[in-house]
Design a protein around this motif. Structure first.
Motif, PDB file in Angstrom:
ATOM      1  N   GLU A  85     -29.295  11.256 -12.992  1.00  0.00           N
ATOM      2  CA  GLU A  85     -28.172  10.416 -12.575  1.00  0.00           C
ATOM      3  C   GLU A  85     -27.359   9.943 -13.774  1.00  0.00           C
ATOM      4  N   LYS A  86     -28.052   9.572 -14.859  1.00  0.00           N
ATOM      5  CA  LYS A  86     -27.347   9.169 -16.084  1.00  0.00           C
ATOM      6  C   LYS A  86     -26.530  10.328 -16.646  1.00  0.00           C
ATOM      7  N   ILE A  87     -27.140  11.523 -16.677  1.00  0.00           N
ATOM      8  CA  ILE A  87     -26.455  12.705 -17.210  1.00  0.00           C
ATOM      9  C   ILE A  87     -25.219  13.017 -16.375  1.00  0.00           C
ATOM     10  N   GLN A 144     -19.386  13.139 -15.650  1.00  0.00           N
ATOM     11  CA  GLN A 144     -18.185  12.769 -14.899  1.00  0.00           C
ATOM     12  C   GLN A 144     -17.225  11.957 -15.760  1.00  0.00           C
ATOM     13  N   LYS A 145     -17.758  11.084 -16.587  1.00  0.00           N
ATOM     14  CA  LYS A 145     -16.916  10.263 -17.472  1.00  0.00           C
ATOM     15  C   LYS A 145     -16.192  11.139 -18.490  1.00  0.00           C
ATOM     16  N   VAL A 146     -16.932  12.046 -19.123  1.00  0.00           N
ATOM     17  CA  VAL A 146     -16.359  12.892 -20.172  1.00  0.00           C
ATOM     18  C   VAL A 146     -15.387  13.920 -19.591  1.00  0.00           C
ATOM     19  N   SER A 147     -15.739  14.490 -18.446  1.00  0.00           N
ATOM     20  CA  SER A 147     -14.902  15.545 -17.854  1.00  0.00           C
ATOM     21  C   SER A 147     -13.748  14.978 -17.030  1.00  0.00           C
ATOM     22  N   LYS A 148     -13.849  13.676 -16.696  1.00  0.00           N
ATOM     23  CA  LYS A 148     -12.853  13.017 -15.837  1.00  0.00           C
ATOM     24  C   LYS A 148     -12.777  13.682 -14.464  1.00  0.00           C
ATOM     25  N   LEU A 153     -17.693  18.611 -25.714  1.00  0.00           N
ATOM     26  CA  LEU A 153     -19.121  18.615 -26.026  1.00  0.00           C
ATOM     27  C   LEU A 153     -19.519  17.479 -26.986  1.00  0.00           C
ATOM     28  N   PRO A 154     -18.839  17.285 -28.111  1.00  0.00           N
ATOM     29  CA  PRO A 154     -19.230  16.173 -29.000  1.00  0.00           C
ATOM     30  C   PRO A 154     -19.113  14.802 -28.332  1.00  0.00           C
ATOM     31  N   GLU A 203     -22.182  10.210 -25.964  1.00  0.00           N
ATOM     32  CA  GLU A 203     -22.539   9.395 -24.796  1.00  0.00           C
ATOM     33  C   GLU A 203     -24.032   9.525 -24.478  1.00  0.00           C
ATOM     34  N   LEU A 204     -24.573  10.744 -24.602  1.00  0.00           N
ATOM     35  CA  LEU A 204     -25.999  10.954 -24.358  1.00  0.00           C
ATOM     36  C   LEU A 204     -26.841  10.171 -25.366  1.00  0.00           C
ATOM     37  N   GLU A 205     -26.419  10.203 -26.635  1.00  0.00           N
ATOM     38  CA  GLU A 205     -27.151   9.464 -27.677  1.00  0.00           C
ATOM     39  C   GLU A 205     -27.205   7.979 -27.361  1.00  0.00           C
ATOM     40  N   THR A 206     -26.085   7.441 -26.920  1.00  0.00           N
ATOM     41  CA  THR A 206     -26.024   6.016 -26.593  1.00  0.00           C
ATOM     42  C   THR A 206     -26.864   5.690 -25.358  1.00  0.00           C
ATOM     43  N   ALA A 207     -26.696   6.464 -24.307  1.00  0.00           N
ATOM     44  CA  ALA A 207     -27.373   6.186 -23.038  1.00  0.00           C
ATOM     45  C   ALA A 207     -28.885   6.326 -23.136  1.00  0.00           C
ATOM     46  N   PHE A 208     -29.344   7.311 -23.906  1.00  0.00           N
ATOM     47  CA  PHE A 208     -30.774   7.582 -23.981  1.00  0.00           C
ATOM     48  C   PHE A 208     -31.412   7.084 -25.279  1.00  0.00           C
TER      49      PHE A 208
END
Length: 77
Positions: free
Chosen positions: A5-7, A12-16, A38-39, A44-49
């Motif tokens: 769900e986080k991914i 969705q945020k990055v791709s809009k 991608l970057p 965002e993945l680094e922050t969330a996880f």
């Protein structure tokens, strides 16, 4: 919220985009990601996880699908 769900939320945020691709669908072929997004997604993945993704792992194949991202995150924790 589980990892998938986080991914999906990050994607969705990055791709809009509001839609969600199948877990094994190529995020690049389906237009959710490109080399410029991608970057942003990795950050965002680094922050969330709360992980650090080394530059050597910035290979689109590692982030090709939601399933691959989920597996990668699971191995980094």
């Amino acid at each position: 919220m589980d990892n998938r769900e986080k991914i999906v939320a990050i994607l969705q945020k990055v791709s809009k985009k509001n839609s969600v691709p199948a877990a094994d669908a190529s995020l690049f072929d389906s237009g959710f990601l490109d080399s410029f997004a991608l970057p942003d997604m990795v950050g965002e993945l680094e922050t969330a996880f709360q992980i650090k993704i080394p530059d050597s792992d910035l290979n689109p194949r590692k982030f090709e699908t939601i399933s691959r991202i989920e597996s990668y995150i699971g191995n980094r924790k």
